[in-house]
Design an enzyme around this catalytic site. Structure first.
Site, mmCIF file in Angstrom:
data_model
loop_
_atom_site.group_PDB
_atom_site.id
_atom_site.type_symbol
_atom_site.label_atom_id
_atom_site.label_comp_id
_atom_site.label_asym_id
_atom_site.label_seq_id
_atom_site.Cartn_x
_atom_site.Cartn_y
_atom_site.Cartn_z
ATOM 1 N N GLY A 119 -17.991 -1.842 1.162
ATOM 2 C CA GLY A 119 -18.144 -1.759 -0.293
ATOM 3 C C GLY A 119 -16.873 -1.314 -1.000
ATOM 4 N N TYR A 167 0.872 -1.183 0.000
ATOM 5 C CA TYR A 167 0.000 0.000 0.000
ATOM 6 C C TYR A 167 0.906 1.231 0.000
ATOM 7 C CZ TYR A 167 -3.792 -3.152 1.533
ATOM 8 O OH TYR A 167 -4.711 -4.167 1.639
ATOM 9 N N LEU A 190 -21.106 1.108 -0.118
ATOM 10 C CA LEU A 190 -22.430 0.518 -0.328
ATOM 11 C C LEU A 190 -23.515 1.578 -0.420
ATOM 12 C CD1 LEU A 190 -22.176 -2.170 2.490
ATOM 13 C CD2 LEU A 190 -22.281 -2.660 0.042
ATOM 14 N N PHE A 237 -13.215 -4.813 1.991
ATOM 15 C CA PHE A 237 -14.326 -4.029 1.452
ATOM 16 C C PHE A 237 -15.595 -4.223 2.294
ATOM 17 C CE2 PHE A 237 -12.455 -4.394 -3.141
ATOM 18 C CZ PHE A 237 -11.507 -3.442 -2.842
HETATM 19 N N1 LIG Z 1 -6.776 -8.545 1.204
HETATM 20 C C1 LIG Z 1 -7.123 -7.737 0.233
HETATM 21 O O1 LIG Z 1 -7.002 -8.055 -0.939
HETATM 22 C C2 LIG Z 1 -7.682 -6.387 0.556
HETATM 23 C C3 LIG Z 1 -8.301 -5.638 -0.464
HETATM 24 C C4 LIG Z 1 -8.838 -4.410 -0.125
HETATM 25 C C5 LIG Z 1 -8.738 -3.938 1.169
HETATM 26 N N2 LIG Z 1 -8.112 -4.681 2.139
HETATM 27 C C6 LIG Z 1 -8.057 -4.230 3.550
HETATM 28 O O2 LIG Z 1 -9.380 -4.068 3.984
HETATM 29 C C7 LIG Z 1 -9.536 -2.760 4.548
HETATM 30 C C8 LIG Z 1 -10.947 -2.278 4.320
HETATM 31 O O3 LIG Z 1 -11.206 -2.133 2.940
HETATM 32 P P1 LIG Z 1 -11.299 -0.722 2.217
HETATM 33 O O4 LIG Z 1 -10.715 0.326 3.087
HETATM 34 O O5 LIG Z 1 -10.750 -0.868 0.862
HETATM 35 O O6 LIG Z 1 -12.839 -0.557 2.004
HETATM 36 P P2 LIG Z 1 -14.085 -0.297 3.004
HETATM 37 O O7 LIG Z 1 -13.651 -0.348 4.420
HETATM 38 O O8 LIG Z 1 -15.177 -1.172 2.538
HETATM 39 O O9 LIG Z 1 -14.520 1.174 2.583
HETATM 40 C C9 LIG Z 1 -13.650 2.249 2.586
HETATM 41 C C10 LIG Z 1 -14.371 3.403 1.906
HETATM 42 O O10 LIG Z 1 -15.507 3.751 2.696
HETATM 43 C C11 LIG Z 1 -15.404 5.116 3.124
HETATM 44 N N3 LIG Z 1 -15.864 5.133 4.509
HETATM 45 C C12 LIG Z 1 -15.315 4.535 5.589
HETATM 46 N N4 LIG Z 1 -16.043 4.754 6.688
HETATM 47 C C13 LIG Z 1 -17.096 5.505 6.301
HETATM 48 C C14 LIG Z 1 -18.194 6.057 6.983
HETATM 49 N N5 LIG Z 1 -18.367 5.872 8.299
HETATM 50 N N6 LIG Z 1 -19.096 6.793 6.266
HETATM 51 C C15 LIG Z 1 -18.940 6.984 4.936
HETATM 52 N N7 LIG Z 1 -17.910 6.477 4.240
HETATM 53 C C16 LIG Z 1 -16.988 5.750 4.910
HETATM 54 C C17 LIG Z 1 -13.953 5.486 2.972
HETATM 55 O O11 LIG Z 1 -13.810 6.836 2.652
HETATM 56 P P3 LIG Z 1 -13.248 7.927 3.710
HETATM 57 O O12 LIG Z 1 -11.767 7.770 3.756
HETATM 58 O O13 LIG Z 1 -13.715 9.221 3.148
HETATM 59 O O14 LIG Z 1 -13.896 7.610 5.018
HETATM 60 C C18 LIG Z 1 -13.523 4.616 1.795
HETATM 61 O O15 LIG Z 1 -13.870 5.259 0.577
HETATM 62 C C19 LIG Z 1 -8.464 -1.926 3.830
HETATM 63 O O16 LIG Z 1 -8.187 -0.736 4.514
HETATM 64 C C20 LIG Z 1 -7.334 -2.912 3.745
HETATM 65 O O17 LIG Z 1 -6.606 -2.897 4.962
HETATM 66 C C21 LIG Z 1 -7.600 -5.906 1.838
#
Ligand SMILES: NC(=O)c1ccc[n+]([C@@H]2O[C@H](COP(=O)([O-])OP(=O)(O)OC[C@H]3O[C@@H](n4cnc5c(N)ncnc54)[C@H](OP(=O)(O)O)[C@@H]3O)[C@@H](O)[C@H]2O)c1
Length: 297
Positions: free
Chosen positions: A218, A65, A223, A215
């Site tokens: 989403g 990352y 989502l 995710f």
């Molecule tokens: N193993 C894998 O292949 C893989 C792939 C993807 C991700 N990951 C891990 O999984 C973690 C979570 O996934 P992710 O961060 O990609 O996606 P996520 O947690 O599903 O969503 C993150 C998105 O949601 C927004 N968000 C977060 N909290 C919010 C809230 N309370 N209200 C409105 N919007 C909100 C964030 O924007 P803002 O910054 O504006 O809040 C960001 O755009 C990652 O950080 C990473 O560590 C692993």
């Protein structure tokens, strides 16, 4: 389910590691496209510090990352790490200058990846390393993962890795890896609207293995669902809190690592354990997976 602080606790089976079920995913701290420095470096430090001060003790990261950026920010914000903080990283990819995501699974790549993580995080050993299969992007693809998992098991014997997990894998790949070494967690794409792993989650729950959805909100396009908004309005919560609360209710082995670069969103997410869902509301939310396309992007 009763209301809990940070969703209650979970001990990774076969380990001395206990975490709150609501943790934090650090991927959003890198710049746009998960590349380069944070958009707001001070906010990135503040998010991490507030997460830990609030009791979140499970942080998900990777050296790819940024690349390197999120690990460096974690170190800057939190080192020396408080007792009980569990940092989970992953190996299996690299980011060339064209910013694409390429597999990095040779023994040489994996060893270098462990040392990069140790150096950038400022650690002597990594608590948990997920082998991240590249599969078909955000979805798994069948095929043997024995070779890279064997390399990680060797690095575990050398004391550089304490425990091993898997990411972006199928049930058959989990079984294959378990024949090589103990597997403490599986991190796959799953949320209210994307439920391909329902059977795998139940199977892992029976065996006490953590399932950590990536995710959970989403991902890059959070989502959107009228049902989710309606339920949230009724409960006086936000849609994202309800989406996280649904995951906490879905199975006791689910651990959350929602990602955000915003302190306000972090606070919301950490409070999701305060949202209690009745059986009727859970049934209503279960219906989201059957809603027309467009809910989960
Ligand atoms: N193993 C894998 O292949 C893989 C792939 C993807 C991700 N990951 C891990 O999984 C973690 C979570 O996934 P992710 O961060 O990609 O996606 P996520 O947690 O599903 O969503 C993150 C998105 O949601 C927004 N968000 C977060 N909290 C919010 C809230 N309370 N209200 C409105 N919007 C909100 C964030 O924007 P803002 O910054 O504006 O809040 C960001 O755009 C990652 O950080 C990473 O560590 C692993």
């Amino acid at each position: 389910m009763r209301k809990t602080k940070l969703g209650g606790r979970f001990t990774f089976t076969g380990t001395a590691l206990t975490v709150h079920r609501i943790g934090y995913g650090a991927m959003q701290l890198a710049g746009p496209g998960v590349w380069g420095p944070p958009r707001d470096p001070d906010a990135a430090l503040a998010v991490l510090r507030e997460a830990v001060e609030a009791g979140a003790n499970h942080i998900d990261t990777s050296d790819f990352y940024g690349p390197h950026v999120t690990n460096q920010v974690i170190r800057k914000a939190l080192h020396p790490y408080p007792k009980g903080l569990v940092i989970v990283t992953k190996l299996g990819a690299r980011r060339p200058p064209d910013r694409s995501w390429q597999p990095a699974i040779s023994p040489k790549d994996l060893k270098a990846g462990v040392h990069d993580n140790l150096r950038h995080l400022g650690l002597d050993a990594l608590d948990i390393v997920n082998y991240r299969a590249m599969g078909a992007g955000h979805g798994p693809e069948e095929g043997s993962i024995a070779e890279p998992v064997t390399v990680l098991a060797d690095l575990q014997r050398q004391g550089l890795i304490r425990h091993i997990g898997l990411s972006n894998v199928t049930a058959a790949q989990v079984a294959e890896a378990q024949a090589i070494t103990g597997i403490v967690c599986v991190q796959n794409h799953y949320n209210l609207a994307h439920r391909h792993d329902d059977a795998l989650i139940d199977d892992l729950a029976r065996r006490g293995i953590a399932y950590v959805p990536f995710f959970p909100l989403g991902g890059f396009t959070p989502l959107q669902s009228s049902t989710l908004s309606k339920v949230a309005g009724r409960l006086g919560a936000t849609p994202m809190q309800v989406a996280l609360a649904w995951l906490l209710h879905r199975s006791p082995n689910i651990l959350l690592i929602p990602g955000t670069a915003s302190v306000a969103h972090l606070r919301e997410n950490l409070a999701a354990g305060q949202v209690a869902l009745s059986p009727e509301t859970l049934a209503e939310l279960d219906g989201i997976a059957g809603e027309p396309a467009g809910v989960d992007h």
